[in-house]
Design a protein around this motif. Structure first.
Motif, short mmCIF file in Angstrom:
data_model
loop_
_atom_site.label_atom_id
_atom_site.label_comp_id
_atom_site.label_asym_id
_atom_site.label_seq_id
_atom_site.Cartn_x
_atom_site.Cartn_y
_atom_site.Cartn_z
N SER A 70 0.83 -1.21 0.00
CA SER A 70 0.00 0.00 0.00
C SER A 70 0.86 1.26 0.00
O SER A 70 0.52 2.26 -0.64
CB SER A 70 -0.94 0.00 1.22
OG SER A 70 -0.21 -0.03 2.43
N HIS A 73 2.19 1.66 -3.59
CA HIS A 73 1.11 2.17 -4.44
C HIS A 73 0.90 3.66 -4.18
O HIS A 73 0.73 4.45 -5.12
CB HIS A 73 -0.19 1.41 -4.15
CG HIS A 73 -0.34 0.14 -4.93
ND1 HIS A 73 -0.44 0.11 -6.31
CD2 HIS A 73 -0.43 -1.15 -4.51
CE1 HIS A 73 -0.58 -1.14 -6.72
NE2 HIS A 73 -0.57 -1.92 -5.66
N HIS A 74 0.89 4.04 -2.91
CA HIS A 74 0.64 5.45 -2.55
C HIS A 74 1.69 6.35 -3.17
O HIS A 74 1.36 7.41 -3.74
CB HIS A 74 0.65 5.59 -1.03
CG HIS A 74 0.51 7.00 -0.56
ND1 HIS A 74 -0.70 7.70 -0.60
CD2 HIS A 74 1.43 7.88 -0.05
CE1 HIS A 74 -0.52 8.92 -0.14
NE2 HIS A 74 0.77 9.06 0.20
N LEU A 76 3.67 5.72 -5.82
CA LEU A 76 3.61 5.71 -7.29
C LEU A 76 2.41 6.50 -7.80
O LEU A 76 2.49 7.13 -8.86
CB LEU A 76 3.58 4.28 -7.80
CG LEU A 76 4.89 3.49 -7.58
CD1 LEU A 76 4.74 2.05 -8.08
CD2 LEU A 76 6.06 4.17 -8.29
N ARG A 77 1.31 6.50 -7.08
CA ARG A 77 0.14 7.29 -7.49
C ARG A 77 0.43 8.78 -7.40
O ARG A 77 -0.16 9.58 -8.13
CB ARG A 77 -1.06 6.95 -6.60
CG ARG A 77 -1.68 5.58 -6.84
CD ARG A 77 -3.04 5.48 -6.17
NE ARG A 77 -3.45 4.10 -5.98
CZ ARG A 77 -3.39 3.44 -4.83
NH1 ARG A 77 -2.93 4.07 -3.74
NH2 ARG A 77 -3.77 2.18 -4.74
N SER A 78 1.31 9.16 -6.50
CA SER A 78 1.58 10.59 -6.26
C SER A 78 2.52 11.18 -7.30
O SER A 78 2.67 12.41 -7.35
CB SER A 78 2.17 10.78 -4.86
OG SER A 78 3.49 10.25 -4.79
N SER A 80 4.19 11.97 -11.13
CA SER A 80 3.86 12.15 -12.54
C SER A 80 4.66 11.14 -13.34
O SER A 80 5.88 11.01 -13.18
CB SER A 80 4.23 13.56 -13.00
OG SER A 80 4.18 13.65 -14.41
N HIS A 81 3.98 10.39 -14.20
CA HIS A 81 4.66 9.36 -14.97
C HIS A 81 4.96 9.82 -16.41
O HIS A 81 5.16 9.01 -17.30
CB HIS A 81 3.83 8.07 -14.96
CG HIS A 81 3.74 7.45 -13.59
ND1 HIS A 81 4.76 6.72 -13.04
CD2 HIS A 81 2.77 7.51 -12.65
CE1 HIS A 81 4.41 6.31 -11.83
NE2 HIS A 81 3.21 6.79 -11.57
N THR A 85 10.03 6.53 -13.98
CA THR A 85 10.09 6.32 -12.54
C THR A 85 10.83 5.02 -12.28
O THR A 85 10.47 3.98 -12.82
CB THR A 85 8.69 6.26 -11.92
OG1 THR A 85 8.02 7.51 -12.11
CG2 THR A 85 8.75 5.94 -10.43
N GLN A 111 2.06 -1.97 -13.02
CA GLN A 111 0.71 -1.38 -13.07
C GLN A 111 0.75 0.12 -13.35
O GLN A 111 -0.31 0.73 -13.51
CB GLN A 111 -0.02 -1.66 -11.75
CG GLN A 111 -0.23 -3.15 -11.47
CD GLN A 111 -0.78 -3.40 -10.08
OE1 GLN A 111 -1.64 -2.64 -9.58
NE2 GLN A 111 -0.31 -4.45 -9.43
N TYR A 112 1.94 0.70 -13.39
CA TYR A 112 2.06 2.14 -13.61
C TYR A 112 2.89 2.40 -14.86
O TYR A 112 3.90 1.74 -15.09
CB TYR A 112 2.72 2.80 -12.39
CG TYR A 112 1.88 2.71 -11.15
CD1 TYR A 112 0.99 3.73 -10.80
CD2 TYR A 112 1.93 1.58 -10.34
CE1 TYR A 112 0.19 3.62 -9.67
CE2 TYR A 112 1.13 1.46 -9.21
CZ TYR A 112 0.27 2.49 -8.88
OH TYR A 112 -0.53 2.38 -7.76
N THR A 115 7.26 2.99 -15.56
CA THR A 115 7.82 2.69 -14.24
C THR A 115 8.67 1.43 -14.32
O THR A 115 8.28 0.43 -14.92
CB THR A 115 6.70 2.52 -13.20
OG1 THR A 115 5.95 3.74 -13.12
CG2 THR A 115 7.25 2.18 -11.83
#
Length: 331
Positions: A70, A73-74, A76-78, A80-81, A85, A111-112, A115
């Protein structure tokens, strides 16, 4: 396994990582650094002037050597891709011996967009064969830790090489080239692995590596576990490990002490023929986050496949003696 064109050899893993960082300078990446990394995988990425560096912790109360999915995920969500990354983690903590489930890390990274996973496998490869089926984008090892001559090696996936924007031959040359005279000594590894297996079964080279390293781990793991259990039960020592250390650790045992310094314990053991050390084990972020003494760190004992149960029992007897000195005097 991997294809020859996906692997590069250099004078050391440190040099290879430094050269990866130089290439990544061109793409101004996001760097996600886990605190379980060895200093050789921290400093080069932290020093990329064009990078945005984010840290993620593998220090939790119940799982001090593992990364929380978690949390990853937190982070990587934050980010900019729009730019690459790179998630940099150690397969095994050099300080704690905890085995990171890298298949979980690589799965999350996949999933990103844009990355990549960069895995430091140096501590892992010392007593386990490397399985790349988890599909990391980069995986580095130090060959001398694998019973080979002094050198470093890196696997990079096709998309990993594309990210570096340099061909393998050019990159290998920038890493100091390949010391072929030294690497010729690698042929002795096969003979040693046959000695480890000690049977007459005919195996392919790959199967010999898999079987021998599996056997080496099976020999060292129970001994490391016995030592860990002793440390965990001692009132004057604190085992540095997660609650599930019995199922996900290498035979590396690190602990802090009460009433006596780690260096005093190390001096006592070394004077009696036990090879050990104290410090942060080149894992400064992990040591800091575990609040270890900056000058003392922790005591670390490592078990190899050639160690015996009698030797571990001897170490336990010495630890019982030296740690008992911290007990308060009876009135």
């Amino acid at each position: 396994g991997c294809k020859p064109e996906e692997c590069v050899v250099g004078v050391s893993s440190r040099v290879i990582v430094n050269n990866v960082a130089k290439e990544l300078y061109k793409v101004s990446p996001n760097i996600v650094l886990c605190n379980n990394n060895h200093i050789t995988h921290l400093a080069p990425f932290e020093n990329i002037m064009t990078a945005t560096v984010t840290r993620i912790s593998a220090t939790h109360h119940t799982k001090p050597g593992l990364v929380s999915p978690s949390d990853l995920h937190h982070v990587l969500r934050s980010l900019s891709h729009s730019r690459p990354t790179i998630v940099v983690v150690a397969h095994v903590s050099n300080l704690l011996g905890e085995i990171l489930p890298i298949s979980e890390v690589t799965s999350i990274c996949s999933q990103y967009p844009n990355t990549y996973s960069f895995i430091d496998g140096v501590a892992y490869a010392s007593s386990s064969y490397v399985d790349l089926s988890s599909k990391p984008d980069f995986y580095t090892v130090s060959l001398y830790k694998m019973l080979c001559p002094q050198a470093g090696a890196m696997y990079a996936s096709p998309r990993g090489w594309e990210l570096l924007q340099v061909d393998k031959d050019t990159f290998e040359h920038s890493c100091g080239g390949t010391n072929w005279p030294a690497l010729s000594g690698i042929v002795a590894m096969k003979s040693y692995l046959k000695v480890v297996m000690n049977d007459d079964i005919q195996r392919t080279d790959r199967q010999l590596i898999v079987d021998a390293y599996t056997k080496m781990f099976s020999l060292s793991y129970p001994l490391g576990l016995k030592l860990r259990r002793y440390i965990a039960s001692h009132p004057h020592a604190t085992l540095l490990a997660s609650q599930n250390y019995e199922s996900c650790c290498k035979p590396i045992v690190s602990f802090t002490t009460k009433g006596i310094t780690p260096s005093e314990v190390v001096n006592f053991l070394t004077a009696r023929g036990v090879v050990c050390k104290n410090g942060n084990m080149m894992s400064p972020l992990m040591a800091r986050d575990l609040r270890l003494c900056p000058t003392e760190g922790a005591v670390r004992l490592s078990i190899a496949h050639y160690n015996t149960e009698a030797e571990v029992d001897y170490v336990i007897s010495l630890l019982h003696e030296v740690l008992s000195r911290t007990a308060p005097a009876k009135l």
